[in-house]
Design a protein around this motif. Structure first.
Motif, PDB file in Angstrom:
ATOM      1  N   VAL A 191     -71.293  80.544   6.006  1.00 33.72           N
ATOM      2  CA  VAL A 191     -70.748  79.193   5.878  1.00 33.72           C
ATOM      3  C   VAL A 191     -71.881  78.205   6.132  1.00 33.72           C
ATOM      4  O   VAL A 191     -72.539  78.262   7.175  1.00 33.72           O
ATOM      5  CB  VAL A 191     -69.609  78.929   6.886  1.00 33.72           C
ATOM      6  CG1 VAL A 191     -69.166  77.462   6.814  1.00 33.72           C
ATOM      7  CG2 VAL A 191     -68.429  79.842   6.623  1.00 33.72           C
ATOM      8  N   ASP A 192     -72.125  77.324   5.174  1.00 32.79           N
ATOM      9  CA  ASP A 192     -73.082  76.235   5.347  1.00 32.79           C
ATOM     10  C   ASP A 192     -72.299  74.957   5.634  1.00 32.79           C
ATOM     11  O   ASP A 192     -71.280  74.697   4.981  1.00 32.79           O
ATOM     12  CB  ASP A 192     -73.924  76.029   4.084  1.00 32.79           C
ATOM     13  CG  ASP A 192     -74.926  77.151   3.855  1.00 32.79           C
ATOM     14  OD1 ASP A 192     -75.151  77.944   4.794  1.00 32.79           O
ATOM     15  OD2 ASP A 192     -75.480  77.236   2.743  1.00 32.79           O
TER      16      ASP A 192
ATOM     17  N   VAL B 232     -69.705  85.311  14.918  1.00 33.32           N
ATOM     18  CA  VAL B 232     -70.847  84.493  14.494  1.00 33.32           C
ATOM     19  C   VAL B 232     -72.126  85.222  14.866  1.00 33.32           C
ATOM     20  O   VAL B 232     -72.442  85.382  16.054  1.00 33.32           O
ATOM     21  CB  VAL B 232     -70.807  83.101  15.170  1.00 33.32           C
ATOM     22  CG1 VAL B 232     -72.051  82.297  14.792  1.00 33.32           C
ATOM     23  CG2 VAL B 232     -69.547  82.343  14.771  1.00 33.32           C
ATOM     24  N   ASP B 233     -72.846  85.670  13.859  1.00 35.54           N
ATOM     25  CA  ASP B 233     -74.055  86.475  14.086  1.00 35.54           C
ATOM     26  C   ASP B 233     -75.284  85.602  14.310  1.00 35.54           C
ATOM     27  O   ASP B 233     -76.155  85.935  15.115  1.00 35.54           O
ATOM     28  CB  ASP B 233     -74.290  87.408  12.904  1.00 35.54           C
ATOM     29  CG  ASP B 233     -75.386  88.423  13.169  1.00 35.54           C
ATOM     30  OD1 ASP B 233     -75.316  89.111  14.208  1.00 35.54           O
ATOM     31  OD2 ASP B 233     -76.334  88.510  12.351  1.00 35.54           O
ATOM     32  N   SER B 234     -75.368  84.481  13.591  1.00 39.25           N
ATOM     33  CA  SER B 234     -76.516  83.590  13.757  1.00 39.25           C
ATOM     34  C   SER B 234     -76.163  82.194  13.259  1.00 39.25           C
ATOM     35  O   SER B 234     -75.283  82.016  12.416  1.00 39.25           O
ATOM     36  CB  SER B 234     -77.740  84.116  12.999  1.00 39.25           C
ATOM     37  OG  SER B 234     -77.527  84.046  11.597  1.00 39.25           O
ATOM     38  N   ILE B 235     -76.858  81.209  13.818  1.00 43.69           N
ATOM     39  CA  ILE B 235     -76.761  79.817  13.378  1.00 43.69           C
ATOM     40  C   ILE B 235     -78.182  79.328  13.155  1.00 43.69           C
ATOM     41  O   ILE B 235     -79.010  79.378  14.069  1.00 43.69           O
ATOM     42  CB  ILE B 235     -76.057  78.927  14.422  1.00 43.69           C
ATOM     43  CG1 ILE B 235     -74.642  79.432  14.709  1.00 43.69           C
ATOM     44  CG2 ILE B 235     -76.020  77.477  13.945  1.00 43.69           C
ATOM     45  CD1 ILE B 235     -73.946  78.679  15.838  1.00 43.69           C
ATOM     46  N   ARG B 236     -78.477  78.879  11.944  1.00 42.01           N
ATOM     47  CA  ARG B 236     -79.835  78.433  11.619  1.00 42.01           C
ATOM     48  C   ARG B 236     -79.803  77.098  10.872  1.00 42.01           C
ATOM     49  O   ARG B 236     -78.966  76.898  10.002  1.00 42.01           O
ATOM     50  CB  ARG B 236     -80.558  79.479  10.759  1.00 42.01           C
ATOM     51  CG  ARG B 236     -80.835  80.802  11.472  1.00 42.01           C
ATOM     52  CD  ARG B 236     -81.477  81.798  10.542  1.00 42.01           C
ATOM     53  NE  ARG B 236     -80.543  82.219   9.497  1.00 42.01           N
ATOM     54  CZ  ARG B 236     -80.879  82.949   8.441  1.00 42.01           C
ATOM     55  NH1 ARG B 236     -82.134  83.328   8.274  1.00 42.01           N
ATOM     56  NH2 ARG B 236     -79.972  83.299   7.554  1.00 42.01           N
ATOM     57  N   SER B 237     -80.722  76.226  11.231  1.00 41.15           N
ATOM     58  CA  SER B 237     -80.897  74.998  10.458  1.00 41.15           C
ATOM     59  C   SER B 237     -81.614  75.337   9.163  1.00 41.15           C
ATOM     60  O   SER B 237     -82.430  76.266   9.117  1.00 41.15           O
ATOM     61  CB  SER B 237     -81.728  73.984  11.257  1.00 41.15           C
ATOM     62  OG  SER B 237     -81.082  73.642  12.461  1.00 41.15           O
TER      63      SER B 237
ATOM     64  N   PRO C 149     -78.628  70.425   7.792  1.00 39.13           N
ATOM     65  CA  PRO C 149     -77.425  71.263   7.758  1.00 39.13           C
ATOM     66  C   PRO C 149     -77.654  72.579   8.487  1.00 39.13           C
ATOM     67  O   PRO C 149     -78.794  72.941   8.793  1.00 39.13           O
ATOM     68  CB  PRO C 149     -77.201  71.482   6.256  1.00 39.13           C
ATOM     69  CG  PRO C 149     -78.565  71.353   5.645  1.00 39.13           C
ATOM     70  CD  PRO C 149     -79.278  70.323   6.472  1.00 39.13           C
ATOM     71  N   ALA C 150     -76.564  73.287   8.752  1.00 41.14           N
ATOM     72  CA  ALA C 150     -76.633  74.551   9.482  1.00 41.14           C
ATOM     73  C   ALA C 150     -76.039  75.677   8.639  1.00 41.14           C
ATOM     74  O   ALA C 150     -75.070  75.478   7.905  1.00 41.14           O
ATOM     75  CB  ALA C 150     -75.892  74.448  10.808  1.00 41.14           C
ATOM     76  N   ARG C 151     -76.634  76.834   8.773  1.00 38.02           N
ATOM     77  CA  ARG C 151     -76.149  78.037   8.081  1.00 38.02           C
ATOM     78  C   ARG C 151     -75.586  79.003   9.123  1.00 38.02           C
ATOM     79  O   ARG C 151     -76.299  79.459  10.020  1.00 38.02           O
ATOM     80  CB  ARG C 151     -77.280  78.685   7.283  1.00 38.02           C
ATOM     81  CG  ARG C 151     -76.905  79.976   6.559  1.00 38.02           C
ATOM     82  CD  ARG C 151     -77.869  80.233   5.419  1.00 38.02           C
ATOM     83  NE  ARG C 151     -77.735  79.199   4.386  1.00 38.02           N
ATOM     84  CZ  ARG C 151     -78.762  78.746   3.658  1.00 38.02           C
ATOM     85  NH1 ARG C 151     -79.980  79.211   3.860  1.00 38.02           N
ATOM     86  NH2 ARG C 151     -78.547  77.819   2.741  1.00 38.02           N
ATOM     87  N   ILE C 152     -74.307  79.306   8.995  1.00 35.30           N
ATOM     88  CA  ILE C 152     -73.623  80.170   9.952  1.00 35.30           C
ATOM     89  C   ILE C 152     -73.359  81.516   9.289  1.00 35.30           C
ATOM     90  O   ILE C 152     -72.632  81.596   8.302  1.00 35.30           O
ATOM     91  CB  ILE C 152     -72.295  79.533  10.401  1.00 35.30           C
ATOM     92  CG1 ILE C 152     -72.544  78.124  10.944  1.00 35.30           C
ATOM     93  CG2 ILE C 152     -71.604  80.396  11.446  1.00 35.30           C
ATOM     94  CD1 ILE C 152     -71.304  77.258  10.971  1.00 35.30           C
ATOM     95  N   GLU C 153     -73.969  82.563   9.820  1.00 34.81           N
ATOM     96  CA  GLU C 153     -73.804  83.905   9.257  1.00 34.81           C
ATOM     97  C   GLU C 153     -72.869  84.716  10.143  1.00 34.81           C
ATOM     98  O   GLU C 153     -72.952  84.684  11.369  1.00 34.81           O
ATOM     99  CB  GLU C 153     -75.159  84.609   9.129  1.00 34.81           C
ATOM    100  CG  GLU C 153     -76.095  83.946   8.129  1.00 34.81           C
ATOM    101  CD  GLU C 153     -77.300  84.807   7.818  1.00 34.81           C
ATOM    102  OE1 GLU C 153     -77.115  86.024   7.601  1.00 34.81           O
ATOM    103  OE2 GLU C 153     -78.427  84.270   7.802  1.00 34.81           O
TER     104      GLU C 153
END
Length: 207
Positions: free
Chosen positions: A111-112, A131-136, A121-125
């Protein structure tokens, strides 16, 4: 010695009156909500720069801001479908690819989302429902560049719900012991009167 330790903040004004039916740009709404959230965390800036227009304009009420702001942590258990539903309820616009503030997108287990309070923005994997990771990530090339442990997601706009205009005030979020310094008080008072008359005229013609 002589180092400045004061914190600074800004609360900008909308570019149009809310009665005009035009909502403020997401970036402006983001700055306003970011300041409100900071004050809610008892971290109000020592020096706040604003204008008479911004003070007079309504914003999202603190109770609705608290209720509608969600916090997402790495390792948190939340189904992707539930997160998508909550983003839609908060006014985020789903598109094929996120390129602007208040947009969101899904593909596979990702989910972006671009909260208006965030610079990127953030990328939620997801791994299953976790929730495995949150990355800008950079919206221009869609490449992620920084890992985050937490993401704060406020509503997409200051509107309370649907088409209901905001009813809160900046003053509700500020500590009662603050001191106001008004530059050009005569012109500020005149601006306030003009804004109030414009608002009255717009309300009268809308009924």
């Amino acid at each position: 010695s002589g180092e400045c330790t004061n914190s600074f903040g800004c609360f900008p004004a909308w570019e149009s009156l809310p009665q005009d039916g035009q909502r403020p740009q997401p970036e402006i709404a983001g700055e306003r909500m970011s300041l409100l959230l900071t004050c809610r965390e008892n971290r109000c800036p020592d020096i706040l720069v604003t204008s008479i227009q911004a003070v007079m304009q309504k914003t999202i009420s603190l109770s609705n801001l608290d209720r509608a702001t969600m916090s997402l942590d790495v390792g948190e258990d939340i189904p992707l479908e539930e997160l998508t539903k909550q983003l839609m309820q908060r006014g985020y616009h789903f598109v094929p690819q996120v390129t602007a503030s208040t947009e969101a997108a899904t593909r596979g287990g990702i989910v972006d989302v671009w909260p208006p309070t965030e610079l990127y923005p953030a990328r939620i994997e997801f791994f299953g429902t976790q929730v495995d990771s949150i990355r800008s990530f950079d919206p221009t090339d869609q490449r992620s560049f920084a890992r985050e442990e937490n993401l704060r997601i406020p509503p997409a706009s200051e509107w309370e719900s649907g088409d209901i205009p905001p009813s809160g005030s900046l003053l509700d979020a500020l500590p009662p012991t603050g001191t106001w310094l008004m530059i050009g008080p005569e012109s500020q008072s005149q601006n306030a009167s003009v804004l109030e008359e414009m608002a009255k005229e717009t309300r009268a013609t809308s009924h």
